[in-house]
Motif scaffolding. Structure first.
Motif, PDB file in Angstrom:
ATOM      1  N   VAL A   1      41.330  25.577  36.963  1.00  0.00           N
ATOM      2  CA  VAL A   1      42.436  26.453  37.381  1.00  0.00           C
ATOM      3  C   VAL A   1      43.646  26.173  36.484  1.00  0.00           C
ATOM      4  O   VAL A   1      44.106  25.035  36.355  1.00  0.00           O
ATOM      5  CB  VAL A   1      42.797  26.200  38.869  1.00  0.00           C
ATOM      6  N   ASP A   2      44.142  27.230  35.823  1.00  0.00           N
ATOM      7  CA  ASP A   2      45.310  27.080  34.933  1.00  0.00           C
ATOM      8  C   ASP A   2      46.618  27.301  35.679  1.00  0.00           C
ATOM      9  O   ASP A   2      47.629  26.697  35.356  1.00  0.00           O
ATOM     10  CB  ASP A   2      45.210  28.089  33.774  1.00  0.00           C
TER      11      ASP A   2
ATOM     12  N   LYS B   1      42.742  31.045  34.255  1.00  0.00           N
ATOM     13  CA  LYS B   1      42.228  31.206  35.624  1.00  0.00           C
ATOM     14  C   LYS B   1      43.399  31.005  36.585  1.00  0.00           C
ATOM     15  O   LYS B   1      44.091  29.982  36.545  1.00  0.00           O
ATOM     16  CB  LYS B   1      41.147  30.180  35.909  1.00  0.00           C
ATOM     17  N   VAL B   2      43.598  32.005  37.432  1.00  0.00           N
ATOM     18  CA  VAL B   2      44.754  32.008  38.334  1.00  0.00           C
ATOM     19  C   VAL B   2      44.255  31.999  39.779  1.00  0.00           C
ATOM     20  O   VAL B   2      43.506  32.897  40.186  1.00  0.00           O
ATOM     21  CB  VAL B   2      45.635  33.265  38.100  1.00  0.00           C
ATOM     22  N   LEU B   3      44.668  30.988  40.518  1.00  0.00           N
ATOM     23  CA  LEU B   3      44.305  30.880  41.936  1.00  0.00           C
ATOM     24  C   LEU B   3      45.499  31.303  42.784  1.00  0.00           C
ATOM     25  O   LEU B   3      46.582  30.719  42.676  1.00  0.00           O
ATOM     26  CB  LEU B   3      43.917  29.424  42.265  1.00  0.00           C
TER      27      LEU B   3
ATOM     28  N   ILE C   1      42.464  34.556  46.210  1.00  0.00           N
ATOM     29  CA  ILE C   1      41.799  35.261  45.108  1.00  0.00           C
ATOM     30  C   ILE C   1      41.779  34.326  43.907  1.00  0.00           C
ATOM     31  O   ILE C   1      42.789  33.678  43.618  1.00  0.00           O
ATOM     32  CB  ILE C   1      42.579  36.544  44.702  1.00  0.00           C
ATOM     33  N   ILE C   2      40.634  34.256  43.236  1.00  0.00           N
ATOM     34  CA  ILE C   2      40.603  33.579  41.925  1.00  0.00           C
ATOM     35  C   ILE C   2      40.374  34.676  40.880  1.00  0.00           C
ATOM     36  O   ILE C   2      39.491  35.521  41.024  1.00  0.00           O
ATOM     37  CB  ILE C   2      39.560  32.432  41.848  1.00  0.00           C
ATOM     38  N   MET C   3      41.219  34.645  39.873  1.00  0.00           N
ATOM     39  CA  MET C   3      41.218  35.736  38.882  1.00  0.00           C
ATOM     40  C   MET C   3      41.233  35.139  37.479  1.00  0.00           C
ATOM     41  O   MET C   3      41.854  34.098  37.252  1.00  0.00           O
ATOM     42  CB  MET C   3      42.490  36.545  39.136  1.00  0.00           C
ATOM     43  N   GLU C   4      40.555  35.818  36.553  1.00  0.00           N
ATOM     44  CA  GLU C   4      40.697  35.447  35.139  1.00  0.00           C
ATOM     45  C   GLU C   4      41.579  36.506  34.495  1.00  0.00           C
ATOM     46  O   GLU C   4      41.245  37.696  34.517  1.00  0.00           O
ATOM     47  CB  GLU C   4      39.324  35.387  34.457  1.00  0.00           C
ATOM     48  N   TRP C   5      42.716  36.064  33.975  1.00  0.00           N
ATOM     49  CA  TRP C   5      43.670  37.016  33.397  1.00  0.00           C
ATOM     50  C   TRP C   5      43.114  37.599  32.114  1.00  0.00           C
ATOM     51  O   TRP C   5      42.646  36.865  31.230  1.00  0.00           O
ATOM     52  CB  TRP C   5      44.997  36.300  33.118  1.00  0.00           C
ATOM     53  N   SER C   6      43.087  38.926  32.000  1.00  0.00           N
ATOM     54  CA  SER C   6      42.597  39.536  30.754  1.00  0.00           C
ATOM     55  C   SER C   6      43.368  40.818  30.528  1.00  0.00           C
ATOM     56  O   SER C   6      43.286  41.754  31.309  1.00  0.00           O
ATOM     57  CB  SER C   6      41.099  39.834  30.874  1.00  0.00           C
TER      58      SER C   6
END
Ligand code: ACO
Length: 326
Positions: free
Chosen positions: A245-246, A305-307, A320-325
């Protein structure tokens, strides 16, 4: 099919209310508010601004960021606990204000996780093939729901709006969602009057039950438990280890809740986005506003990766866990 955020924008009202301002109207101190909540100031909407006005500015910024016109939007969902009025939905008012003539519109009320719930719902409409572009807004003039004679609640809240445009993405996007509700705890955070249970009356005016009532300690305990429980669940579901998690973007209700959640999860504070010091608790708007902060500061990078995790009235929680793109 992956769905993600293709446009992001936020707005907080210009009027800054400091702890010193509140010392003048309530039996409270800057020291108490800072040490118990982490808040130094918050934003209050102007008298002529309602929730839809804040939502409009945030939504227009998100549309511009997405390079989309209002007519490209198929659905608007507004997550809010302080709608302009009981009905019609604030989302319908917003639809007219931004000129999204092709969009269906509804509000989603799920306490502070309203935006998290609404993003989860919006994604299902896209994944099912029913809609292409969904505008999800978390917007609140929640300070109007607070009693300025109740020091236990009034000092904690602020107004604001955050908006996101959801659409399909080629990489990353939302990796998993988790929603939770426990109605047996509903009494801990309520706005009792103004609905069908307790319509307006002289009694309501006298007991000030048209304002928020909160058992702060019970809400605190629920929040600390949920923040780590539901975060671990959403990460497990997506098979994302905690170390990956970033950015940790929690609901901004209390700095102590954020710190204890991060500590329990083992996430260092450098990865935690904090806005509560400046904006207080803006309820369903707090996460998109915090996300927009790291986005506009240029800190959010492709692949991060954003939690995101929230908790609130209901009692509810969501992550929500998201990968920023982008
Ligand atoms: N200034 C000074 N004293 C205060 C204030 C204030 N603003 N508010 C309460 N106090 C007093 C209380 O009266 C109490 O006094 P007493 O000991 O003489 O009875 C004392 O401070 C301690 O009160 P507690 O409620 O025990 O204080 P606590 O450390 O629990 O902090 C707080 C209170 C900040 C409300 C905390 O419980 C909290 O943040 N809870 C979670 C709230 C929250 O997150 N709400 C939003 C949820 S999201 C949503 O859906 C809207």
């Amino acid at each position: 099919m992956m769905v993600g955020i293709v446009g992001l924008g936020s707005y907080v009202p210009e009027q800054v209310v400091t702890n010193a301002d509140l010392e003048k109207i309530l039996d409270t101190t800057d020291g108490w508010i800072k040490s118990r909540s982490g808040i130094t100031e918050r934003r209050f909407a102007r008298k002529d601004q309602a929730t839809s006005d804040l939502a409009q500015i945030a939504a227009e910024r998100a549309l511009e960021d997405a390079h989309l016109s209002p007519n490209d939007i198929d659905l608007i969902i507004v997550g809010t606990n302080s709608p302009d009025m009981l009905y019609p939905a604030t989302a319908c008012l917003l639809q007219e204000m931004i000129g999204a003539r092709n969009a269906a519109a509804f509000d989603l009320q799920a306490g502070c996780p309203g935006w998290v719930y609404a993003v989860t719902a919006g994604t299902q409409f896209i994944q099912s093939g029913m809609y292409k572009n969904v505008l999800v807004v978390g917007a609140e003039v929640i300070t109007r729901m607070m009693d300025n004679t109740d020091r236990g609640t009034y000092v904690l809240f602020g107004d604001g709006a955050g908006a996101t445009v959801l659409s399909t993405v080629e990489h990353g996007g939302f990796l998993s969602f988790e929603l939770f509700a426990d109605g047996s705890l509903a009494q801990y955070l309520t706005l009792p009057a103004g609905g069908s249970r307790k319509p307006f009356s002289k009694e309501v005016l006298k007991e000030r039950s048209y304002f928020t009532k909160m058992d702060g300690q019970a809400v605190f305990r629920f929040s600390v438990r949920e923040i780590s429980r539901i975060s671990k669940k959403v990460l497990d579901k997506a098979n994302v280890p905690l170390e990956s998690v970033d950015w940790f973007v929690p609901h901004q209700a209390n700095l102590r809740i954020i710190q204890s959640g991060a500590q329990e999860l083992g996430i260092p504070m450098e990865k935690v986005v904090v806005t509560i010091d400046k904006y207080g608790n803006s309820s369903a708007a707090s996460i998109p506003i915090a996300l927009d902060k790291i986005y506009t500061e240029g800190k959010l990078k492709n692949g991060d990766k954003v939690l995101m995790v929230s908790f609130g009235a209901g009692m509810t929680s969501g992550a929500i866990i998201m990968e920023w793109s982008r």
